[in-house]
Design an enzyme around this catalytic site. Structure first.
Site, PDB file in Angstrom:
ATOM      1  N   THR A 133       0.856  -1.191   0.000  1.00 22.48           N
ATOM      2  CA  THR A 133       0.000   0.000   0.000  1.00 22.48           C
ATOM      3  C   THR A 133       0.888   1.236   0.000  1.00 22.48           C
ATOM      4  O   THR A 133       1.751   1.384   0.872  1.00 22.48           O
ATOM      5  CB  THR A 133      -0.885  -0.006   1.267  1.00 22.48           C
ATOM      6  OG1 THR A 133      -1.659  -1.203   1.258  1.00 22.48           O
ATOM      7  CG2 THR A 133      -1.794   1.214   1.305  1.00 22.48           C
ATOM      8  N   GLU A 162      -3.712  -4.673  -2.529  1.00 24.27           N
ATOM      9  CA  GLU A 162      -4.345  -5.883  -1.998  1.00 24.27           C
ATOM     10  C   GLU A 162      -5.440  -5.505  -1.001  1.00 24.27           C
ATOM     11  O   GLU A 162      -5.236  -4.651  -0.173  1.00 24.27           O
ATOM     12  CB  GLU A 162      -3.274  -6.763  -1.339  1.00 24.27           C
ATOM     13  CG  GLU A 162      -3.786  -8.080  -0.848  1.00 24.27           C
ATOM     14  CD  GLU A 162      -4.615  -8.790  -1.918  1.00 24.27           C
ATOM     15  OE1 GLU A 162      -4.088  -9.086  -2.995  1.00 24.27           O
ATOM     16  OE2 GLU A 162      -5.821  -9.036  -1.669  1.00 24.27           O
ATOM     17  N   PHE A 163      -6.587  -6.171  -1.101  1.00 19.33           N
ATOM     18  CA  PHE A 163      -7.717  -5.857  -0.224  1.00 19.33           C
ATOM     19  C   PHE A 163      -8.037  -6.975   0.761  1.00 19.33           C
ATOM     20  O   PHE A 163      -9.055  -6.911   1.451  1.00 19.33           O
ATOM     21  CB  PHE A 163      -8.957  -5.528  -1.067  1.00 19.33           C
ATOM     22  CG  PHE A 163      -8.787  -4.288  -1.902  1.00 19.33           C
ATOM     23  CD1 PHE A 163      -8.933  -3.021  -1.324  1.00 19.33           C
ATOM     24  CD2 PHE A 163      -8.463  -4.356  -3.252  1.00 19.33           C
ATOM     25  CE1 PHE A 163      -8.760  -1.865  -2.069  1.00 19.33           C
ATOM     26  CE2 PHE A 163      -8.288  -3.203  -4.013  1.00 19.33           C
ATOM     27  CZ  PHE A 163      -8.438  -1.958  -3.424  1.00 19.33           C
ATOM     28  N   LYS A 221      -6.864   2.442  -2.720  1.00 18.37           N
ATOM     29  CA  LYS A 221      -6.491   1.569  -1.601  1.00 18.37           C
ATOM     30  C   LYS A 221      -6.557   2.336  -0.273  1.00 18.37           C
ATOM     31  O   LYS A 221      -7.147   1.870   0.706  1.00 18.37           O
ATOM     32  CB  LYS A 221      -5.084   0.999  -1.835  1.00 18.37           C
ATOM     33  CG  LYS A 221      -4.536   0.194  -0.686  1.00 18.37           C
ATOM     34  CD  LYS A 221      -5.342  -1.048  -0.370  1.00 18.37           C
ATOM     35  CE  LYS A 221      -5.017  -1.579   1.005  1.00 18.37           C
ATOM     36  NZ  LYS A 221      -5.806  -2.732   1.387  1.00 18.37           N
ATOM     37  N   ALA A 269     -19.341  -2.857  17.169  1.00 14.82           N
ATOM     38  CA  ALA A 269     -18.649  -2.007  18.148  1.00 14.82           C
ATOM     39  C   ALA A 269     -17.554  -2.821  18.823  1.00 14.82           C
ATOM     40  O   ALA A 269     -17.690  -4.031  19.011  1.00 14.82           O
ATOM     41  CB  ALA A 269     -19.645  -1.521  19.188  1.00 14.82           C
ATOM     42  N   CYS A 277      -2.652  -1.729   9.218  1.00 17.86           N
ATOM     43  CA  CYS A 277      -2.908  -0.826   8.091  1.00 17.86           C
ATOM     44  C   CYS A 277      -3.875   0.330   8.331  1.00 17.86           C
ATOM     45  O   CYS A 277      -3.629   1.420   7.823  1.00 17.86           O
ATOM     46  CB  CYS A 277      -3.365  -1.639   6.889  1.00 17.86           C
ATOM     47  SG  CYS A 277      -2.033  -2.693   6.301  1.00 17.86           S
TER      48      CYS A 277
HETATM   49  N1  LIG Z   1      -1.216  -7.135   6.355  1.00 16.06           N
HETATM   50  C1  LIG Z   1      -2.283  -6.974   5.590  1.00 16.06           C
HETATM   51  O1  LIG Z   1      -3.349  -7.542   5.849  1.00 16.06           O
HETATM   52  C2  LIG Z   1      -2.250  -6.102   4.387  1.00 16.06           C
HETATM   53  C3  LIG Z   1      -1.126  -5.353   4.089  1.00 16.06           C
HETATM   54  N2  LIG Z   1      -1.089  -4.575   2.963  1.00 16.06           N
HETATM   55  C4  LIG Z   1       0.126  -3.841   2.584  1.00 16.06           C
HETATM   56  O2  LIG Z   1       1.073  -4.802   2.085  1.00 16.06           O
HETATM   57  C5  LIG Z   1       2.405  -4.423   2.407  1.00 16.06           C
HETATM   58  C6  LIG Z   1       3.095  -5.555   3.142  1.00 16.06           C
HETATM   59  O3  LIG Z   1       2.405  -5.794   4.352  1.00 16.06           O
HETATM   60  P1  LIG Z   1       2.667  -7.098   5.220  1.00 16.06           P
HETATM   61  O4  LIG Z   1       2.771  -8.280   4.331  1.00 16.06           O
HETATM   62  O5  LIG Z   1       1.653  -7.090   6.302  1.00 16.06           O
HETATM   63  O6  LIG Z   1       4.116  -6.753   5.825  1.00 16.06           O
HETATM   64  P2  LIG Z   1       5.131  -7.740   6.549  1.00 16.06           P
HETATM   65  O7  LIG Z   1       5.946  -6.897   7.442  1.00 16.06           O
HETATM   66  O8  LIG Z   1       4.395  -8.925   7.096  1.00 16.06           O
HETATM   67  O9  LIG Z   1       6.053  -8.300   5.356  1.00 16.06           O
HETATM   68  C7  LIG Z   1       6.942  -7.528   4.634  1.00 16.06           C
HETATM   69  C8  LIG Z   1       8.191  -8.363   4.347  1.00 16.06           C
HETATM   70  O10 LIG Z   1       9.028  -7.640   3.443  1.00 16.06           O
HETATM   71  C9  LIG Z   1      10.371  -7.974   3.740  1.00 16.06           C
HETATM   72  N3  LIG Z   1      11.283  -6.993   3.139  1.00 16.06           N
HETATM   73  C10 LIG Z   1      11.421  -5.677   3.447  1.00 16.06           C
HETATM   74  N4  LIG Z   1      12.338  -5.093   2.655  1.00 16.06           N
HETATM   75  C11 LIG Z   1      12.801  -6.066   1.820  1.00 16.06           C
HETATM   76  C12 LIG Z   1      13.755  -6.075   0.764  1.00 16.06           C
HETATM   77  N5  LIG Z   1      14.407  -4.960   0.403  1.00 16.06           N
HETATM   78  N6  LIG Z   1      13.985  -7.245   0.127  1.00 16.06           N
HETATM   79  C13 LIG Z   1      13.315  -8.381   0.487  1.00 16.06           C
HETATM   80  N7  LIG Z   1      12.409  -8.412   1.469  1.00 16.06           N
HETATM   81  C14 LIG Z   1      12.127  -7.270   2.133  1.00 16.06           C
HETATM   82  C15 LIG Z   1      10.404  -8.012   5.252  1.00 16.06           C
HETATM   83  O11 LIG Z   1      11.513  -8.752   5.712  1.00 16.06           O
HETATM   84  C16 LIG Z   1       9.041  -8.659   5.574  1.00 16.06           C
HETATM   85  O12 LIG Z   1       9.162 -10.055   5.755  1.00 16.06           O
HETATM   86  C17 LIG Z   1       2.282  -3.130   3.218  1.00 16.06           C
HETATM   87  O13 LIG Z   1       2.431  -2.047   2.341  1.00 16.06           O
HETATM   88  C18 LIG Z   1       0.857  -3.166   3.737  1.00 16.06           C
HETATM   89  O14 LIG Z   1       0.340  -1.869   3.929  1.00 16.06           O
HETATM   90  C19 LIG Z   1      -2.144  -4.523   2.106  1.00 16.06           C
HETATM   91  C20 LIG Z   1      -3.278  -5.255   2.342  1.00 16.06           C
HETATM   92  C21 LIG Z   1      -3.411  -6.118   3.500  1.00 16.06           C
HETATM   93  O1  LIG Z   2      -4.901  -2.972   4.045  1.00 19.89           O
HETATM   94  C1  LIG Z   2      -5.045  -3.828   4.878  1.00 19.89           C
HETATM   95  O2  LIG Z   2      -4.176  -4.180   5.675  1.00 19.89           O
HETATM   96  C2  LIG Z   2      -6.363  -4.497   5.089  1.00 19.89           C
HETATM   97  O3  LIG Z   2      -6.983  -3.817   6.218  1.00 19.89           O
HETATM   98  C3  LIG Z   2      -8.222  -4.361   6.627  1.00 19.89           C
HETATM   99  O4  LIG Z   2      -8.069  -5.726   6.985  1.00 19.89           O
HETATM  100  P1  LIG Z   2      -7.508  -6.194   8.407  1.00 19.89           P
HETATM  101  O5  LIG Z   2      -6.866  -5.044   9.096  1.00 19.89           O
HETATM  102  O6  LIG Z   2      -6.702  -7.408   8.170  1.00 19.89           O
HETATM  103  O7  LIG Z   2      -8.812  -6.655   9.225  1.00 19.89           O
HETATM  104  P2  LIG Z   2     -10.278  -6.032   9.379  1.00 19.89           P
HETATM  105  O8  LIG Z   2     -11.247  -7.127   9.346  1.00 19.89           O
HETATM  106  O9  LIG Z   2     -10.499  -4.902   8.470  1.00 19.89           O
HETATM  107  O10 LIG Z   2     -10.244  -5.474  10.869  1.00 19.89           O
HETATM  108  C4  LIG Z   2      -9.469  -4.346  11.219  1.00 19.89           C
HETATM  109  C5  LIG Z   2      -9.755  -3.982  12.669  1.00 19.89           C
HETATM  110  O11 LIG Z   2     -11.074  -3.431  12.799  1.00 19.89           O
HETATM  111  C6  LIG Z   2     -11.782  -4.125  13.798  1.00 19.89           C
HETATM  112  N1  LIG Z   2     -13.221  -4.148  13.438  1.00 19.89           N
HETATM  113  C7  LIG Z   2     -13.610  -4.544  12.205  1.00 19.89           C
HETATM  114  C8  LIG Z   2     -14.942  -4.561  11.864  1.00 19.89           C
HETATM  115  C9  LIG Z   2     -15.899  -4.145  12.784  1.00 19.89           C
HETATM  116  O12 LIG Z   2     -17.126  -4.126  12.529  1.00 19.89           O
HETATM  117  N2  LIG Z   2     -15.489  -3.744  14.015  1.00 19.89           N
HETATM  118  C10 LIG Z   2     -14.162  -3.731  14.366  1.00 19.89           C
HETATM  119  O13 LIG Z   2     -13.830  -3.346  15.503  1.00 19.89           O
HETATM  120  C11 LIG Z   2     -11.160  -5.517  13.819  1.00 19.89           C
HETATM  121  O14 LIG Z   2     -11.404  -6.166  15.039  1.00 19.89           O
HETATM  122  C12 LIG Z   2      -9.708  -5.173  13.622  1.00 19.89           C
HETATM  123  O15 LIG Z   2      -9.103  -4.800  14.823  1.00 19.89           O
HETATM  124  C13 LIG Z   2      -9.213  -4.307   5.456  1.00 19.89           C
HETATM  125  O16 LIG Z   2     -10.440  -4.927   5.860  1.00 19.89           O
HETATM  126  C14 LIG Z   2      -8.650  -5.021   4.234  1.00 19.89           C
HETATM  127  O17 LIG Z   2      -9.537  -4.870   3.137  1.00 19.89           O
HETATM  128  C15 LIG Z   2      -7.288  -4.407   3.883  1.00 19.89           C
HETATM  129  O18 LIG Z   2      -6.707  -5.079   2.806  1.00 19.89           O
END
Ligand SMILES: NC(=O)C1=CN([C@@H]2O[C@H](COP(=O)(O)OP(=O)(O)OC[C@H]3O[C@@H](n4cnc5c(N)ncnc54)[C@H](O)[C@@H]3O)[C@@H](O)[C@H]2O)C=CC1
Ligand SMILES: O=C(O)[C@H]1O[C@H](OP(=O)(O)OP(=O)(O)OC[C@H]2O[C@@H](n3ccc(=O)[nH]c3=O)[C@H](O)[C@@H]2O)[C@H](O)[C@@H](O)[C@@H]1O
Length: 465
Positions: A133, A162-163, A221, A269, A277
């Site tokens: 993101t 990614e969503f 996003k 709630a 994120c």
């Molecule tokens: N966690 C989620 O549910 C979501 C996250 N995103 C976005 O996706 C991105 C990644 O998030 P996460 O997967 O949660 O992060 P994460 O911290 O779990 O994973 C990122 C990985 O990238 C690696 N890394 C960093 N710099 C590097 C490099 N130069 N070469 C190789 N590896 C490297 C790190 O070692 C780490 O393992 C962020 O921008 C986040 O905002 C988007 C949607 C959902």
């Molecule tokens: O960019 C991201 O990282 C992601 O962020 C959220 O996903 P995530 O944070 O994994 O989980 P959610 O289900 O959105 O919950 C986020 C937080 O809100 C809280 N929440 C959610 C829904 C609700 O009704 N009430 C509430 O308190 C959850 O408990 C949690 O702490 C978005 O839902 C994803 O679409 C997005 O890709």
């Protein structure tokens, strides 16, 4: 162009699950996920899929199916870049903790490092896909780095945010509401967009694959997360009003959610939203808006975060007030530490901030979470930097048994909505607690009436007590 080989830089909560599903659905494409974190890659390669580093329902099976066939995890970043025709960047983009934009802007240090590495290594044309993101207009930064290599290699930059939500990542990836792909509206840009559309079209219905220009995709996003978080802050703000008016937030949510224009989802709630994120992306939106001089826009979105901080503080204060205004030396059991159920991710979890508040009042907190390890709890607390690491260890115990956590406690606080909490023997828990025995349900998951019949004093968010 037909994509034959994909590399994904970053084997985290997004890179791992996303690539595992692409590999499953596209057996003709070789997918290599690379990371500089050796321990993480070793865990992804662990023969026992229960040990992969991301806990997500169903993910182990998906990894097991493709790993070693067309899904690979490796620390050889250069090698994977070299052999692939499409490179996803899925590295972390946390809020900056230093310098200009500290506390608001996204730190793009890791993104820039990836771009420079791709520029250095690539010998043939590549499509580079932003999966992380990113702030709107980041693609131009990446492009500028890639276009100045002098190697004659041509790059197309796509935005494909990614969503997925954690806890339902596999489901979300297998059957997404939509896939968004942004790219340059030039002949070459449109070809690159089509190449990525063709990858997703192997399992996602074509009408759910949206294509836009790069900037709309990047901004969509941030906007999606801002809207989702805003709904949680909106319902949480009203939960406080409910507590003063004998309205019930669950009934209000049901009533408004039945309006098809509002819809029933994301109206639960809670003690406050967490996760890596929501806060980061809204702060980033605030920063970008201010940098364009749009102060009213920035203030509007900043309020979503302020309400969330208030909700976490309010929950901690409620515990303290109910325990006769002092928790000094009192044991408070935490059920749950993860930021939501069905994940082992604890980033920005409300539990961390509630614990911090209670520790300032010298409470003793006993934590139980079905998927979070002891060391992670202390990493989270130490990261706050509000007291010494020795003090965190003095006041917090992490236990492996929920009944042990609750034994001898004055109060239980539910911080994560794990389903298993509902199935506990609550009479047994009651018998082993100090009286009056309190339950503070920060997720409204327990049956409050049943608990009251056992003898508990119960507080649920936004409901008449
Ligand atoms: N966690 C989620 O549910 C979501 C996250 N995103 C976005 O996706 C991105 C990644 O998030 P996460 O997967 O949660 O992060 P994460 O911290 O779990 O994973 C990122 C990985 O990238 C690696 N890394 C960093 N710099 C590097 C490099 N130069 N070469 C190789 N590896 C490297 C790190 O070692 C780490 O393992 C962020 O921008 C986040 O905002 C988007 C949607 C959902
Ligand atoms: O960019 C991201 O990282 C992601 O962020 C959220 O996903 P995530 O944070 O994994 O989980 P959610 O289900 O959105 O919950 C986020 C937080 O809100 C809280 N929440 C959610 C829904 C609700 O009704 N009430 C509430 O308190 C959850 O408990 C949690 O702490 C978005 O839902 C994803 O679409 C997005 O890709």
């Amino acid at each position: 162009m037909k994509v034959k080989s994909i590399c994904c830089i970053g084997a985290g909560y997004v890179g791992g699950p996303t690539m595992a599903v692409i590999a499953k659905k596209c057996p003709g494409i070789k997918v290599t996920v690379v990371d500089i974190n050796e321990a993480r890659i070793a865990a992804w390669n662990d023969p026992d899929v229960n040990n992969i580093p991301v806990y997500e329902p169903g993910l182990g099976e998906v990894v097991a199916e493709s790993r070693g066939r067309n899904l690979f995890f490796s620390t050889d970043v250069d090698g994977a870049i070299d052999e692939s025709d499409m490179i996803f960047i899925s590295v972390n983009t946390p809020t900056k903790t230093y310098g200009e934009g500290k506390g608001l802007a996204a730190d793009l240090k890791w993104i820039e490092l990836c771009a420079r590495q791709i520029a250095r290594v690539a010998k043939s044309d590549k499509i580079v896909v932003e999966k992380s993101t990113l702030p709107v207009r980041t693609a131009s930064t990446i492009k500028s780095i890639l276009d100045h290599t002098g190697s004659g290699v041509s790059f197309q930059i796509l935005s494909n945010p990614e969503f997925l939500a954690e806890g339902t990542a596999v489901e979300d990836l297998m059957d997404p509401d939509r896939v968004l792909i942004g790219g340059d509206q030039t002949e070459e840009g449109l070809k690159a967009i089509q190449a990525l559309v063709d990858v997703y079209a192997q399992w996602v219905p074509r009408e759910r694959i949206l294509t836009t220009n790069v900037w709309s995709s990047e901004l969509s996003k941030l906007t999606a997360n801002a809207f989702l978080a805003q709904r949680v802050s909106s319902i949480n703000s009203l939960s406080e009003l409910c507590e003063h008016t004998e309205a019930d937030i669950n009934e209000v949510a049901r009533a408004i959610g039945s309006d098809s224009r509002i819809g029933p989802k994301f109206l639960k709630a809670s003690v406050g939203f967490g996760g890596s994120c929501f806060q980061k992306d809204i702060l980033n939106l605030v920063y970008i808006s201010r940098s364009y001089g749009l102060n009213e826009v920035a203030d509007y979105w900043e309020q979503v975060i302020q309400m969330n901080d208030h909700q976490k503080r309010r929950f901690a204060k409620k515990i303290i007030r109910s325990l006769y205004n002092t928790v000094n030396g009192k044991k408070i059991a935490f059920l749950g530490w993860a930021f939501k159920k069905d994940t082992n991710d604890t980033r920005e979890s409300a539990a961390i901030y509630v614990a911090d508040h209670l520790l300032f009042e010298q409470a003793h907190v006993a934590v139980y979470d079905p998927k979070v390890k002891e060391e992670q709890v202390f990493v989270d607390m130490d990261y706050l930097n509000t007291r010494s690491s020795e003090e965190n260890r003095k006041y917090i115990d992490v236990v492996e048994d929920p009944y042990e956590a609750c034994k001898g406690a004055h109060a239980i606080a539910v911080l994560t909505e794990w389903d298993v909490f509902k199935q506990y023997d609550w009479s047994k828990i009651y018998d082993n607690m100090l009286k009056p025995a309190h339950v503070f349900d920060g997720r409204n998951v327990l049956d409050a009436e049943k608990l009251r019949k056992i003898g508990f004093q119960v507080y649920s968010i936004g409901t008449p007590s």
